[in-house]
Scaffold this motif. Structure first.
Motif, mmCIF file in Angstrom:
data_model
loop_
_atom_site.group_PDB
_atom_site.id
_atom_site.type_symbol
_atom_site.label_atom_id
_atom_site.label_comp_id
_atom_site.label_asym_id
_atom_site.label_seq_id
_atom_site.Cartn_x
_atom_site.Cartn_y
_atom_site.Cartn_z
ATOM 1 N N VAL A 175 -23.961 1.131 -11.079
ATOM 2 C CA VAL A 175 -24.164 0.378 -9.827
ATOM 3 C C VAL A 175 -24.660 -1.027 -10.133
ATOM 4 O O VAL A 175 -24.196 -2.010 -9.535
ATOM 5 C CB VAL A 175 -25.169 1.121 -8.913
ATOM 6 N N MET A 176 -25.578 -1.157 -11.088
ATOM 7 C CA MET A 176 -26.124 -2.468 -11.449
ATOM 8 C C MET A 176 -25.037 -3.412 -11.959
ATOM 9 O O MET A 176 -24.938 -4.572 -11.527
ATOM 10 C CB MET A 176 -27.204 -2.307 -12.523
ATOM 11 N N GLN A 177 -24.220 -2.909 -12.910
ATOM 12 C CA GLN A 177 -23.202 -3.800 -13.474
ATOM 13 C C GLN A 177 -22.124 -4.137 -12.437
ATOM 14 O O GLN A 177 -21.578 -5.231 -12.442
ATOM 15 C CB GLN A 177 -22.593 -3.190 -14.749
ATOM 16 N N ALA B 145 -22.382 -23.077 -10.194
ATOM 17 C CA ALA B 145 -22.228 -21.763 -9.552
ATOM 18 C C ALA B 145 -21.560 -20.775 -10.495
ATOM 19 O O ALA B 145 -21.996 -19.617 -10.622
ATOM 20 C CB ALA B 145 -21.416 -21.901 -8.270
ATOM 21 N N ALA B 146 -20.497 -21.212 -11.159
ATOM 22 C CA ALA B 146 -19.770 -20.331 -12.077
ATOM 23 C C ALA B 146 -20.635 -19.955 -13.278
ATOM 24 O O ALA B 146 -20.620 -18.812 -13.737
ATOM 25 C CB ALA B 146 -18.484 -20.998 -12.540
ATOM 26 N N ALA B 147 -21.402 -20.924 -13.793
ATOM 27 C CA ALA B 147 -22.246 -20.665 -14.969
ATOM 28 C C ALA B 147 -23.344 -19.660 -14.636
ATOM 29 O O ALA B 147 -23.626 -18.746 -15.428
ATOM 30 C CB ALA B 147 -22.862 -21.968 -15.465
ATOM 31 N N ILE B 148 -23.966 -19.798 -13.472
ATOM 32 C CA ILE B 148 -25.009 -18.848 -13.054
ATOM 33 C C ILE B 148 -24.408 -17.451 -12.906
ATOM 34 O O ILE B 148 -24.981 -16.449 -13.361
ATOM 35 C CB ILE B 148 -25.657 -19.300 -11.730
ATOM 36 N N VAL C 274 -22.185 -10.033 -6.973
ATOM 37 C CA VAL C 274 -23.081 -11.165 -6.722
ATOM 38 C C VAL C 274 -22.538 -12.435 -7.365
ATOM 39 O O VAL C 274 -22.561 -13.519 -6.765
ATOM 40 C CB VAL C 274 -24.497 -10.856 -7.255
ATOM 41 N N SER C 275 -22.010 -12.320 -8.584
ATOM 42 C CA SER C 275 -21.443 -13.470 -9.288
ATOM 43 C C SER C 275 -20.283 -14.084 -8.501
ATOM 44 O O SER C 275 -20.227 -15.303 -8.293
ATOM 45 C CB SER C 275 -20.958 -13.047 -10.678
ATOM 46 N N GLU C 276 -19.384 -13.246 -8.043
ATOM 47 C CA GLU C 276 -18.233 -13.739 -7.287
ATOM 48 C C GLU C 276 -18.658 -14.306 -5.936
ATOM 49 O O GLU C 276 -18.067 -15.275 -5.447
ATOM 50 C CB GLU C 276 -17.223 -12.604 -7.099
ATOM 51 N N SER C 277 -19.683 -13.713 -5.328
ATOM 52 C CA SER C 277 -20.183 -14.208 -4.039
ATOM 53 C C SER C 277 -20.803 -15.592 -4.186
ATOM 54 O O SER C 277 -20.597 -16.468 -3.335
ATOM 55 C CB SER C 277 -21.216 -13.226 -3.460
ATOM 56 N N ILE C 278 -21.563 -15.811 -5.273
ATOM 57 C CA ILE C 278 -22.158 -17.125 -5.523
ATOM 58 C C ILE C 278 -21.070 -18.181 -5.654
ATOM 59 O O ILE C 278 -21.147 -19.269 -5.062
ATOM 60 C CB ILE C 278 -23.024 -17.089 -6.805
ATOM 61 N N PHE C 279 -20.025 -17.860 -6.405
ATOM 62 C CA PHE C 279 -18.918 -18.788 -6.630
ATOM 63 C C PHE C 279 -18.203 -19.087 -5.312
ATOM 64 O O PHE C 279 -17.917 -20.253 -4.985
ATOM 65 C CB PHE C 279 -17.948 -18.181 -7.641
#
Length: 395
Positions: A321-323, A357-360, A329-334
């Motif tokens: 679930v975490m991964q 955004a992509a780097a984070i 979350v990564s895709e949502s930030i982008f």
């Protein structure tokens, strides 16, 4: 005397278990073969396949839509009967290994022709029917061969060693070693691709794609051949071949297997596109994708050191679930960063905010990268082990 005898049997059983648990069945030569086969899966330029079809082969989008629908339906349903074929296979070379080789050979041959389509049908419009039929047929055949190899690869991983710790070590070693080279083909190709489309070097795109595509297809086949010749299946299969009804019953009555099959079925209907198109069409350079990934690069390797501590503290389900959430979350930030400013003056057009955004997001994903690469196959192997324990045969 009877009590002492019982205690001795318990001690002997415990000692034997410890000896089995600490034993390594897979030697150095076989580990190298496993690493090479794993590396072969990433020696490609598949990230650029869409650009190849759109800009080089030039197939009409309406034709591509038809092909994608048929391919999705075929991909969804062919797993069942191909799985049955593999399940009923018994050969002197094992149950899964033959398909890893036989699946790779047609993939290599088709791979050669796939990258030569612009030379077979030069200067033809996107609506040219023979070109589309040729591409469509190869796509279906390639998908079928990929299914054979994917099912066999997953099954073989559960039979190469009877010891779970030995298997985990093998998976971790293969993933860690292959990561040193897996991104190199894409990065080198991306740099040259940018130079070509910006007229910095005089190489035509059809020749660029053909050169890289054919080279990696042949190299992958050689790695697969070495793998076939230097590995073996150690977990014995039942001599009696289970019937189709038994196989389907095992899937339906075993909750972990059923969930896994259902997840695979539903994923066949997913819709999306890679960020490759975004970097090329919006940012104007695919090399920027490599630059964005630099901060996350060391975390990618360090993440393997997190696996053992995380597995001691959290369950397999919690880590999965975490991964999964890290990717979401990564895709949502982008995505949300790109929405700022609207359509006309949106951040999605600007390099600095999208790079941040992509780097984070990449750094967040890489924290769980090692966990994902080890847990995903381990979950599959545990499902197979559970089914064998419950049914008395592997499925």
């Amino acid at each position: 005397g009877e009590i002492m005898s019982t205690e001795r049997e318990l001690v002997e059983t415990t000692d034997n278990s410890v000896l089995l648990k600490n034993r390594r069945f897979v030697g150095i030569k076989e580990t190298v073969a496993y690493v090479l086969e794993d590396t072969a899966q990433s020696l490609n330029i598949n990230d650029f396949k869409e650009r190849y079809i759109y800009d080089v082969v030039k197939i009409d989008f309406s034709y591509l839509a038809i092909q994608n629908i048929v391919a999705t339906v075929w991909d969804t349903f062919n797993d069942t009967f191909i799985g049955v074929i593999v399940e009923k296979t018994r050969t002197r070379w094992g149950k899964f290994r033959p398909y890893l080789l036989l699946g790779q050979l047609p993939l290599t041959i088709l791979g050669l022709w796939y990258w030569l389509i612009p030379f077979i049908f030069p200067d033809t419009p996107g609506e040219y029917l023979p070109k589309w039929i040729f591409y469509f047929a190869m796509s279906i055949i390639t998908e079928t061969a990929n299914t054979f190899t994917a099912i066999s690869r997953a099954g073989f991983g559960s039979t190469i060693t009877p010891e779970p710790l030995d298997r985990s070590r093998l998976i971790a070693t293969a993933n860690l070693m292959s990561h040193f080279v897996e991104d190199v083909p894409k990065q080198i190709f991306g740099i040259i691709y940018d130079l070509v489309i910006n007229d910095k070097i005089k190489v035509k795109l059809p020749k660029l794609f053909a050169g890289f595509g054919v080279s990696f297809a042949v190299l992958g086949a050689l790695f697969c051949l070495y793998f076939f010749l230097n590995t073996r299946e150690r977990v014995a299969q039942t001599i009696k071949k289970p019937s189709v009804i038994q196989g389907l019953k095992a899937i339906i009555t075993n909750k972990p297997m059923f969930i896994q099959v259902l997840s695979s079925f539903l994923s066949g209907f997913s819709i999306g596109s890679s960020r490759t198109n975004f970097y090329i069409d919006v940012i104007g350079s695919i090399t920027w994708k490599t630059i964005v990934g630099i901060p996350a690069f060391p975390i990618k390797f360090i993440s393997y050191g997190f696996v053992e501590p995380l597995r001691k503290r959290f369950s397999t389900k919690a880590l999965w679930v975490m991964q999964s959430l890290s990717i979401t979350v990564s895709e949502s930030i982008f995505f949300l960063t790109g929405l700022i400013g609207g359509k006309e003056n949106g951040f999605y057009k600007k390099k600095v905010p999208m790079t941040i955004a992509a780097a984070i997001g990449n750094c967040l994903e890489m924290v769980f990268y090692g966990t994902k690469k080890i847990l995903d196959p381990e979950i599959n192997f545990e499902v197979l082990d559970y089914c064998e324990w419950k049914n008395g045969y592997r499925v």
